[in-house]
Design an enzyme around this catalytic site. Structure first.
Site, PDB file in Angstrom:
ATOM      1  NE  ARG A 236       3.350  -4.732   3.147  1.00 42.90           N
ATOM      2  CZ  ARG A 236       4.367  -5.457   2.664  1.00 42.90           C
ATOM      3  NH1 ARG A 236       4.748  -6.553   3.240  1.00 42.90           N
ATOM      4  NH2 ARG A 236       4.986  -5.067   1.597  1.00 42.90           N
TER       5      ARG A 236
ATOM      6  NE  ARG B  79       9.744  -8.975  -5.214  1.00 47.14           N
ATOM      7  CZ  ARG B  79       9.648  -8.557  -3.951  1.00 47.14           C
ATOM      8  NH1 ARG B  79      10.675  -8.698  -3.122  1.00 47.14           N
ATOM      9  NH2 ARG B  79       8.540  -7.996  -3.501  1.00 47.14           N
TER      10      ARG B  79
ATOM     11  CE  LYS C 212       9.292  -4.165   4.503  1.00 47.02           C
ATOM     12  NZ  LYS C 212       8.791  -3.950   3.341  1.00 47.02           N
TER      13      LYS C 212
ATOM     14  NE  ARG D 244       5.662  -4.233  -3.896  1.00 49.20           N
ATOM     15  CZ  ARG D 244       6.965  -4.489  -4.035  1.00 49.20           C
ATOM     16  NH1 ARG D 244       7.586  -4.226  -5.160  1.00 49.20           N
ATOM     17  NH2 ARG D 244       7.639  -5.001  -3.038  1.00 49.20           N
TER      18      ARG D 244
END
Ligand code: AMP
Length: 216
Positions: free
Chosen positions: A84, A156, A13, A167
């Site tokens: 989302r 991360r 994205k 996620r």
């Protein structure tokens, strides 16, 4: 033009949003980036959202709405990572309706789960300038050092395996509601995101042209 880019974490994205923003002169609004900056700055907002981000959970809708309200100032934009879920889609709709605006296309980057896990687990990011690398397909010239600014590359926290799984689950749980919302509006576009970034961009452009969102 006003676009939404939607996809699982690691679907590319951010990369596509950068390309589209440049090509069509749109402001890129990445909610994940805005929230990460707040955490880094140590602001009140950062302190409120950190606990959710570390676990790979969505930040509560009210908080997200505040941030979007404050950032939705331009006429032409591409939203990366927002909305989302269906609730967020409804709130965006009402924010835009008040300004007599609407979204031209909701672009879904459809990427296979095995590709996502590979991309996220091998992603490294510069802790200073934020540029992304991939250990196999886009490695830095020197191990663990950013080509752009020479700072250290890190993983991360939410790219670690158990958080990636969380996620992904959050993404699956929320997709149907938001897809239905934009399908009903007739602005849903699905793109095969397993391809290289240039090919993905080509598909996006063709579909936007089909819908007369762009003319050339
Ligand atoms: P991203 O970089 O887009 O994967 O976002 C990283 C994290 O920021 C997510 O796992 C969430 O904790 C938070 N976040 C980003 N976008 C949203 C959103 N639209 N709603 C709630 N939380 C979000």
């Amino acid at each position: 033009m006003r676009l939404i880019l939607f996809g699982a974490p690691g679907s590319g994205k951010g990369t596509q949003a950068d390309i589209l923003a440049k090509e069509f002169n749109l402001r890129k609004i990445s909610l994940g980036d805005i929230l990460r900056q707040e955490v880094k700055k140590g602001s009140d907002l950062g302190a409120r959202v950190r606990q959710y981000m570390d676990k790979g959970e969505l930040v509560p809708n009210d908080t997200v709405k505040e941030v979007i309200d404050a950032n939705l100032t331009d006429d032409n934009f591409i939203l990366d990572g927002y909305p989302r879920n269906r609730k967020q889609a409804e709130s965006l709709d009402s924010i835009l309706r008040e300004k007599n605006k609407s979204i031209d296309a909701f672009i879904y980057l459809d990427v296979s789960r095995n590709i996502i896990v590979d991309r996220l687990s091998k992603r490294r990011v510069c802790k200073k300038c934020g540029i992304n690398y991939h250990l196999d397909t886009m490695p830095p010239e020197k191990d663990n050092i950013c080509d752009n600014c020479g700072s250290e590359l890190i993983q991360r926290d939410d790219d670690k395996p158990d958080v990636i799984k969380k996620r992904w689950d959050v993404f699956l749980e929320n997709s149907k509601g938001i897809f239905d919302f934009y399908k009903q509006k007739g602005i849903f576009i699905s793109i095969d995101g397993d391809k290289k970034k240039e090919e993905v961009f080509k598909q996006v452009k063709e579909k936007l042209r089909d819908r007369k969102a762009i003319l050339d």
